[in-house]
Motif scaffolding. Structure first.
Motif, short mmCIF file in Angstrom:
data_model
loop_
_atom_site.label_atom_id
_atom_site.label_comp_id
_atom_site.label_asym_id
_atom_site.label_seq_id
_atom_site.Cartn_x
_atom_site.Cartn_y
_atom_site.Cartn_z
N ARG A 1 91.52 64.94 80.24
CA ARG A 1 91.54 66.37 80.57
C ARG A 1 90.16 67.01 80.48
NH1 ARG A 1 97.14 69.05 78.26
NH2 ARG A 1 98.55 67.35 78.83
N GLY A 2 89.16 66.27 80.00
CA GLY A 2 87.82 66.83 79.92
C GLY A 2 87.63 67.80 78.78
N ILE A 3 88.37 67.61 77.69
CA ILE A 3 88.25 68.46 76.51
C ILE A 3 87.05 68.01 75.68
CG2 ILE A 3 89.38 68.97 74.29
CD1 ILE A 3 92.05 68.79 76.00
N VAL A 4 86.36 68.96 75.06
CA VAL A 4 85.21 68.63 74.22
C VAL A 4 85.71 67.95 72.94
CG1 VAL A 4 83.15 69.51 73.11
CG2 VAL A 4 84.03 70.66 75.15
N LEU A 5 85.15 66.80 72.63
CA LEU A 5 85.59 66.01 71.49
C LEU A 5 84.49 65.90 70.45
CD1 LEU A 5 87.41 63.11 73.33
CD2 LEU A 5 88.39 64.34 71.40
N ASN A 6 84.87 65.97 69.19
CA ASN A 6 83.97 65.66 68.08
C ASN A 6 84.53 64.45 67.35
OD1 ASN A 6 81.91 67.65 68.28
ND2 ASN A 6 83.32 69.19 67.49
N ALA A 7 83.81 63.33 67.41
CA ALA A 7 84.24 62.13 66.70
C ALA A 7 83.94 62.29 65.22
CB ALA A 7 83.53 60.91 67.26
N ASP A 8 84.84 61.80 64.39
CA ASP A 8 84.68 61.94 62.94
C ASP A 8 83.90 60.79 62.32
OD1 ASP A 8 85.63 63.29 60.32
OD2 ASP A 8 86.21 61.19 60.06
N ASN A 9 83.85 59.63 62.98
CA ASN A 9 83.25 58.46 62.36
C ASN A 9 82.87 57.44 63.42
OD1 ASN A 9 85.72 56.65 62.78
ND2 ASN A 9 86.58 58.33 61.57
N PHE A 10 82.21 56.37 63.00
CA PHE A 10 81.73 55.35 63.93
C PHE A 10 82.87 54.57 64.56
CE2 PHE A 10 77.93 55.47 60.96
CZ PHE A 10 77.17 56.27 61.81
N GLN A 11 83.95 54.34 63.82
CA GLN A 11 85.09 53.63 64.40
C GLN A 11 85.71 54.42 65.56
OE1 GLN A 11 87.93 52.05 61.47
NE2 GLN A 11 86.34 52.26 59.92
N GLU A 12 85.73 55.73 65.41
CA GLU A 12 86.26 56.54 66.50
C GLU A 12 85.36 56.45 67.73
OE1 GLU A 12 87.66 61.14 67.43
OE2 GLU A 12 87.28 60.53 65.36
N LEU A 13 84.05 56.39 67.52
CA LEU A 13 83.15 56.20 68.66
C LEU A 13 83.44 54.89 69.37
CD1 LEU A 13 79.69 57.41 67.23
CD2 LEU A 13 81.22 58.63 68.80
N GLU A 14 83.75 53.85 68.61
CA GLU A 14 84.07 52.55 69.23
C GLU A 14 85.34 52.66 70.07
OE1 GLU A 14 84.34 49.72 66.09
OE2 GLU A 14 82.22 49.90 65.53
N ARG A 15 86.33 53.40 69.57
CA ARG A 15 87.55 53.62 70.35
C ARG A 15 87.22 54.34 71.65
NH1 ARG A 15 92.75 55.46 66.70
NH2 ARG A 15 92.86 53.60 65.38
N MET A 16 86.40 55.38 71.56
CA MET A 16 86.04 56.13 72.75
C MET A 16 85.31 55.24 73.75
SD MET A 16 84.69 59.78 71.31
CE MET A 16 85.74 60.91 70.39
N ALA A 17 84.44 54.38 73.25
CA ALA A 17 83.71 53.48 74.14
C ALA A 17 84.67 52.59 74.91
CB ALA A 17 82.73 52.62 73.34
N GLY A 18 85.70 52.08 74.23
CA GLY A 18 86.68 51.27 74.93
C GLY A 18 87.45 52.06 75.96
N LEU A 19 87.83 53.28 75.64
CA LEU A 19 88.57 54.11 76.59
C LEU A 19 87.70 54.52 77.78
CD1 LEU A 19 90.45 56.36 74.01
CD2 LEU A 19 91.51 54.75 75.61
#
Length: 432
Positions: free
Chosen positions: A119-137
């Protein structure tokens, strides 16, 4: 317009609502929200901070859809900060475009991240693992271009110290939120080098118990980190989310800094915020909402035991959760009115205000001096616009009160129903 509703304003508003039949016999309690004050606070935020700042008002402070719709309609620079999937849907349903919503939950699932990215919502990742999830998505073909519509930032803990209220301070050496700057600076820099779509930074110091100096120190730490990243990766950091946390005034004897005061302090400590190099976002909740509402609860009984006068009312820890469980840190001034809404006169007597719930700590006001309360009177709790109804407890399965919105006119106050009193059937459906 004063920051707080004065006792006379509170009484006149309640009296007008009663005269219009908006607090009937079945309404054991009522909340009145001053929509003019809300608008005034939003205008102050826009005037105080750099032009184009996104003021993403925290949904958790007041999630009423009727209030959120007014925020969405106020100005394109007014947004919403969501910390759960339902809060995200509340913001979208209220009319906020995706670019005006910040999604900050520290426990986002794969499905929630995918939804926000799509949906193009602005996201704030809380930690490095979440960044890894985002990279996969983001590697998936279906949402590979989502970064062009929203933005992705990393939350960091500026570690500038805890405030006066430990449970709402999030910038000590340890915090459950974000990545600690002093311990993980190299890892933070490496993450920005690794992920080209990472273009923002976010921090938050705490709420209510934090000084202006602490808030400014947190922003300064965030800004220094952004400058360092941009020195290595030119113009990488575009959005700085400086969080919220500005304390609200709950006692006239302890006035807190205004939004304008905070902005002026930031101008001195962090002038780069006004340079035009960054887009700024804030996440004020309490500072926007708190002083714009009051609640009235009918007095059902008054009794004296062991020399203590106790007025039993219809609001307690169901609405004032923090106040009842931690009275040393949280406060609401109270006002005694009679059955018609007029301020009670008479000699002040020390009394305790009790709520309706089945535990001893259900005391939203202890040892307060008021004219002696009687059956049929009401107690008004001031400054209840934030973190009160949004924290409603289902203990004892009591009904949420009606919420009225009030605006002023030459003919007197005008009221709209923002939320009708909850019915017994609605409470039963909740448990089903």
């Amino acid at each position: 317009m004063d920051i707080r509703m004065t006792p006379l304003e509170v009484a006149r508003a309640l009296q007008s609502a009663m005269e219009r039949g908006l607090m009937g016999s079945e309404d054991t309690s009522l909340i009145i929200y001053d929509l003019d004050r809300l608008r005034s606070r939003l205008q102050e935020a826009r005037q105080a901070f750099p032009e184009g700042t996104l003021h993403a008002v925290a949904v958790k402070a007041n999630p009423l859809p009727a209030v959120l719709r007014r925020l969405a309609d106020e100005h394109p620079c007014i947004g919403a900060e969501a910390a759960s999937l339902p809060e995200l849907e509340l913001a979208l349903g209220a009319g906020f475009g995706p670019e005006r919503i910040l999604f900050d939950s520290p426990a986002k699932t794969h499905a929630e991240l995918r939804l926000a990215l799509e949906r193009g919502i602005v996201l704030n990742a809380d930690n490095f693992q979440e960044l890894e999830r985002m990279a996969g998505l983001l590697g998936g073909a279906s949402i590979g271009a989502a970064k062009l519509h929203g933005g992705i930032g990393l939350r960091v803990n500026p570690q500038v110290g805890a405030g006066a209220i430990a449970t709402t301070s999030v910038a000590g050496q340890y915090s459950k939120f974000g990545v600690p700057v002093s311990e993980c600076r190299d890892e933070i820099l490496a993450a920005f080098e690794r992920y080209s779509w990472l273009t923002g930074l976010h921090s938050h110091v705490g709420s209510q118990g934090c000084s202006l100096e602490q808030l400014c120190a947190g922003v300064r730490t965030l800004l220094d980190l952004a400058e360092e990243i941009n020195s290595r990766l030119p113009e990488r950091i575009r959005l700085l989310d400086i969080g919220g946390g500005l304390p609200a005034t709950y006692r006239d004897s302890e006035p807190k800094s205004s939004l304008m005061d905070y902005a002026q302090a930031l101008r001195q400590r962090c002038p780069e915020l006004w340079s035009g190099r960054y887009r700024i976002a804030t996440e004020f909740g309490r500072a926007i909402h708190a002083n714009a509402a009051f609640a009235a609860a009918r007095v059902e009984y008054v009794k004296t035991q062991a020399g203590v006068v106790t007025a039993v009312t219809h609001l307690g820890a169901d609405m004032f959760l923090r106040k009842c469980y931690n009275p040393g840190d949280w406060h609401h001034d109270v006002l005694a009115v009679d059955g018609s809404g007029q301020i009670k006169a008479g000699e002040a007597v020390v009394q305790t205000i009790a709520g309706p719930l089945c535990f001893q700590g259900d005391l939203p006001a202890r040892d307060v001096s008021l004219p002696l309360l009687e059956q049929g009177d009401a107690v008004c709790f001031r400054d209840v616009g934030a973190y009160t109804l949004s924290m409603w407890s289902r203990y004892n399965s009591r009904q949420m009160p009606a919420v009225l919105g009030m605006t002023r006119s030459e003919e007197g106050p005008r009221f709209t129903i923002l939320r009708a009193r909850e019915s017994v059937e609605q409470v039963l459906r909740f448990w089903e």
